[in-house]
Design a protein around this motif. Sequence first.
Motif, PDB file in Angstrom:
ATOM      1  N   ALA A 168      43.158  41.715  32.082  1.00 11.51           N
ATOM      2  CA  ALA A 168      42.598  40.497  31.502  1.00 11.51           C
ATOM      3  C   ALA A 168      41.136  40.295  31.897  1.00 11.51           C
ATOM      4  N   GLU A 169      40.570  41.230  32.682  1.00  9.46           N
ATOM      5  CA  GLU A 169      39.240  41.005  33.222  1.00  9.46           C
ATOM      6  C   GLU A 169      38.208  41.857  32.489  1.00  9.46           C
ATOM      7  N   THR A 170      37.291  41.217  31.782  1.00 10.74           N
ATOM      8  CA  THR A 170      36.220  41.915  31.098  1.00 10.74           C
ATOM      9  C   THR A 170      35.052  42.081  32.064  1.00 10.74           C
ATOM     10  N   PRO A 171      34.098  42.977  31.748  1.00 14.30           N
ATOM     11  CA  PRO A 171      32.915  43.099  32.603  1.00 14.30           C
ATOM     12  C   PRO A 171      32.173  41.773  32.789  1.00 14.30           C
ATOM     13  N   LEU A 172      32.124  40.939  31.743  1.00 16.64           N
ATOM     14  CA  LEU A 172      31.431  39.647  31.862  1.00 16.64           C
ATOM     15  C   LEU A 172      32.168  38.721  32.829  1.00 16.64           C
ATOM     16  N   LYS A 173      33.495  38.708  32.760  1.00 20.83           N
ATOM     17  CA  LYS A 173      34.271  37.875  33.684  1.00 20.83           C
ATOM     18  C   LYS A 173      34.117  38.369  35.114  1.00 20.83           C
ATOM     19  N   LYS A 174      34.089  39.673  35.282  1.00 24.03           N
ATOM     20  CA  LYS A 174      33.906  40.220  36.628  1.00 24.03           C
ATOM     21  C   LYS A 174      32.524  39.857  37.165  1.00 24.03           C
ATOM     22  N   ALA A 175      31.504  39.922  36.305  1.00 25.80           N
ATOM     23  CA  ALA A 175      30.149  39.573  36.736  1.00 25.80           C
ATOM     24  C   ALA A 175      30.078  38.110  37.161  1.00 25.80           C
ATOM     25  N   ALA A 176      30.749  37.233  36.422  1.00 30.52           N
ATOM     26  CA  ALA A 176      30.755  35.814  36.774  1.00 30.52           C
ATOM     27  C   ALA A 176      31.450  35.596  38.114  1.00 30.52           C
ATOM     28  N   TYR A 177      32.570  36.296  38.314  1.00 29.56           N
ATOM     29  CA  TYR A 177      33.304  36.192  39.576  1.00 29.56           C
ATOM     30  C   TYR A 177      32.437  36.683  40.736  1.00 29.56           C
ATOM     31  N   ASP A 178      31.761  37.809  40.532  1.00 30.74           N
ATOM     32  CA  ASP A 178      30.910  38.365  41.584  1.00 30.74           C
ATOM     33  C   ASP A 178      29.751  37.424  41.922  1.00 30.74           C
ATOM     34  N   ARG A 179      29.207  36.738  40.933  1.00 32.17           N
ATOM     35  CA  ARG A 179      28.129  35.768  41.200  1.00 32.17           C
ATOM     36  C   ARG A 179      28.622  34.637  42.096  1.00 32.17           C
ATOM     37  N   PHE A 180      29.816  34.152  41.809  1.00 28.97           N
ATOM     38  CA  PHE A 180      30.372  33.083  42.637  1.00 28.97           C
ATOM     39  C   PHE A 180      30.592  33.589  44.061  1.00 28.97           C
ATOM     40  N   LYS A 181      31.156  34.786  44.188  1.00 28.70           N
ATOM     41  CA  LYS A 181      31.437  35.341  45.513  1.00 28.70           C
ATOM     42  C   LYS A 181      30.146  35.504  46.317  1.00 28.70           C
ATOM     43  N   GLN A 182      29.107  36.017  45.688  1.00 31.72           N
ATOM     44  CA  GLN A 182      27.843  36.202  46.397  1.00 31.72           C
ATOM     45  C   GLN A 182      27.230  34.866  46.808  1.00 31.72           C
ATOM     46  N   ALA A 183      27.362  33.857  45.951  1.00 26.49           N
ATOM     47  CA  ALA A 183      26.847  32.531  46.308  1.00 26.49           C
ATOM     48  C   ALA A 183      27.548  31.993  47.547  1.00 26.49           C
ATOM     49  N   LEU A 184      28.846  32.251  47.649  1.00 23.11           N
ATOM     50  CA  LEU A 184      29.598  31.840  48.837  1.00 23.11           C
ATOM     51  C   LEU A 184      29.122  32.589  50.078  1.00 23.11           C
ATOM     52  N   LEU A 185      29.051  33.905  49.965  1.00 24.02           N
ATOM     53  CA  LEU A 185      28.766  34.728  51.133  1.00 24.02           C
ATOM     54  C   LEU A 185      27.304  34.649  51.559  1.00 24.02           C
ATOM     55  N   LEU A 225      23.458  26.853  39.466  1.00 23.15           N
ATOM     56  CA  LEU A 225      23.402  27.698  40.653  1.00 23.15           C
ATOM     57  C   LEU A 225      23.802  29.135  40.332  1.00 23.15           C
ATOM     58  N   LEU A 226      24.819  29.289  39.513  1.00 21.02           N
ATOM     59  CA  LEU A 226      25.329  30.620  39.202  1.00 21.02           C
ATOM     60  C   LEU A 226      24.651  31.239  37.983  1.00 21.02           C
ATOM     61  N   ASP A 227      23.811  30.465  37.316  1.00 22.76           N
ATOM     62  CA  ASP A 227      23.069  30.942  36.133  1.00 22.76           C
ATOM     63  C   ASP A 227      24.020  31.524  35.092  1.00 22.76           C
ATOM     64  N   MET A 228      24.994  30.705  34.720  1.00 29.63           N
ATOM     65  CA  MET A 228      25.940  31.121  33.681  1.00 29.63           C
ATOM     66  C   MET A 228      26.204  29.966  32.735  1.00 29.63           C
ATOM     67  N   SER A 229      26.824  30.247  31.620  1.00 28.81           N
ATOM     68  CA  SER A 229      27.100  29.203  30.640  1.00 28.81           C
ATOM     69  C   SER A 229      28.267  28.333  31.085  1.00 28.81           C
ATOM     70  N   VAL A 230      28.346  27.141  30.494  1.00 33.33           N
ATOM     71  CA  VAL A 230      29.476  26.258  30.778  1.00 33.33           C
ATOM     72  C   VAL A 230      30.789  26.937  30.390  1.00 33.33           C
ATOM     73  N   GLY A 231      30.773  27.637  29.260  1.00 33.22           N
ATOM     74  CA  GLY A 231      31.979  28.328  28.816  1.00 33.22           C
ATOM     75  C   GLY A 231      32.439  29.382  29.804  1.00 33.22           C
ATOM     76  N   ALA A 232      31.487  30.148  30.333  1.00 33.99           N
ATOM     77  CA  ALA A 232      31.839  31.190  31.311  1.00 33.99           C
ATOM     78  C   ALA A 232      32.409  30.561  32.572  1.00 33.99           C
ATOM     79  N   LEU A 233      31.822  29.449  33.010  1.00 39.17           N
ATOM     80  CA  LEU A 233      32.325  28.781  34.208  1.00 39.17           C
ATOM     81  C   LEU A 233      33.735  28.256  33.972  1.00 39.17           C
ATOM     82  N   ARG A 234      33.968  27.656  32.824  1.00 37.74           N
ATOM     83  CA  ARG A 234      35.301  27.107  32.550  1.00 37.74           C
ATOM     84  C   ARG A 234      36.362  28.205  32.505  1.00 37.74           C
ATOM     85  N   GLU A 235      35.988  29.394  32.046  1.00 32.81           N
ATOM     86  CA  GLU A 235      36.934  30.510  32.073  1.00 32.81           C
ATOM     87  C   GLU A 235      37.192  30.993  33.497  1.00 32.81           C
ATOM     88  N   LEU A 236      36.171  30.853  34.357  1.00 35.11           N
ATOM     89  CA  LEU A 236      36.266  31.349  35.721  1.00 35.11           C
ATOM     90  C   LEU A 236      37.052  30.417  36.642  1.00 35.11           C
TER      91      LEU A 236
END
Length: 228
Positions: free
Chosen positions: A13-30, A48-59
Amino acid sequence: MTAAADRTALTPAETPLKKAAYDRFKQALLQGRLRPGQVVSQKELVALLDMSVGALRELLPRLEAEGLLHVMPKRGIQITSIDLPMIRDAFQMRMALEREAVLSAIRKMPDAVLEAEERRHREILDQLTALGDPPPAFFDAGQDVDSAFHDRLITDTGNDLMIQAYNVNTIRIRLIKLDRIRLTRLTLPSAFADHLAVIAALKARDAAAAILAIETHVRNARDRAIEL
């Protein structure tokens, strides 16, 4: 990115775009741009994560399911807090995963790999003895050796379910370390001594000793986090 993260393929279920969004959140934490317990608005998190509202809502559902944040309707989004239950749960999960990992390593990890790990640990300990006042970069290098050892134990199981669970739990463990148990001149020798005990047991192919050593190491790390 850790070796364990490299080993894990995208889930169905994980596309490259979803993985990139997840990785951005993880890096912001760390990187400390998002702090444990912090409450942010959806708008602030998007910026902060430089992503769209839609991408965040999916994440958000994934991050909430993994216990990395909590969505509070009409109040904002709270990053997971570092408290005693979180510390205990994270280290209990770590112990369960790494207990299985050392049993796998007893059977599968080559002596040459174990000897290389032993050399890396002893080199750091020798440098610590030689340096009067180690710079921060030295402890960063020590942390890299520490993390890489645990990553290798899990990665070499070849079990993708274990690797995925470990990757999520490692985010919690790294947050705890950043907040409470950074390696220092005092803590590094004991942490590396624990690792060397695990390595010695693995080289001897002694399953009981390896389990005892990894349980002792995880318990020691947990106790240092709880005490602070």
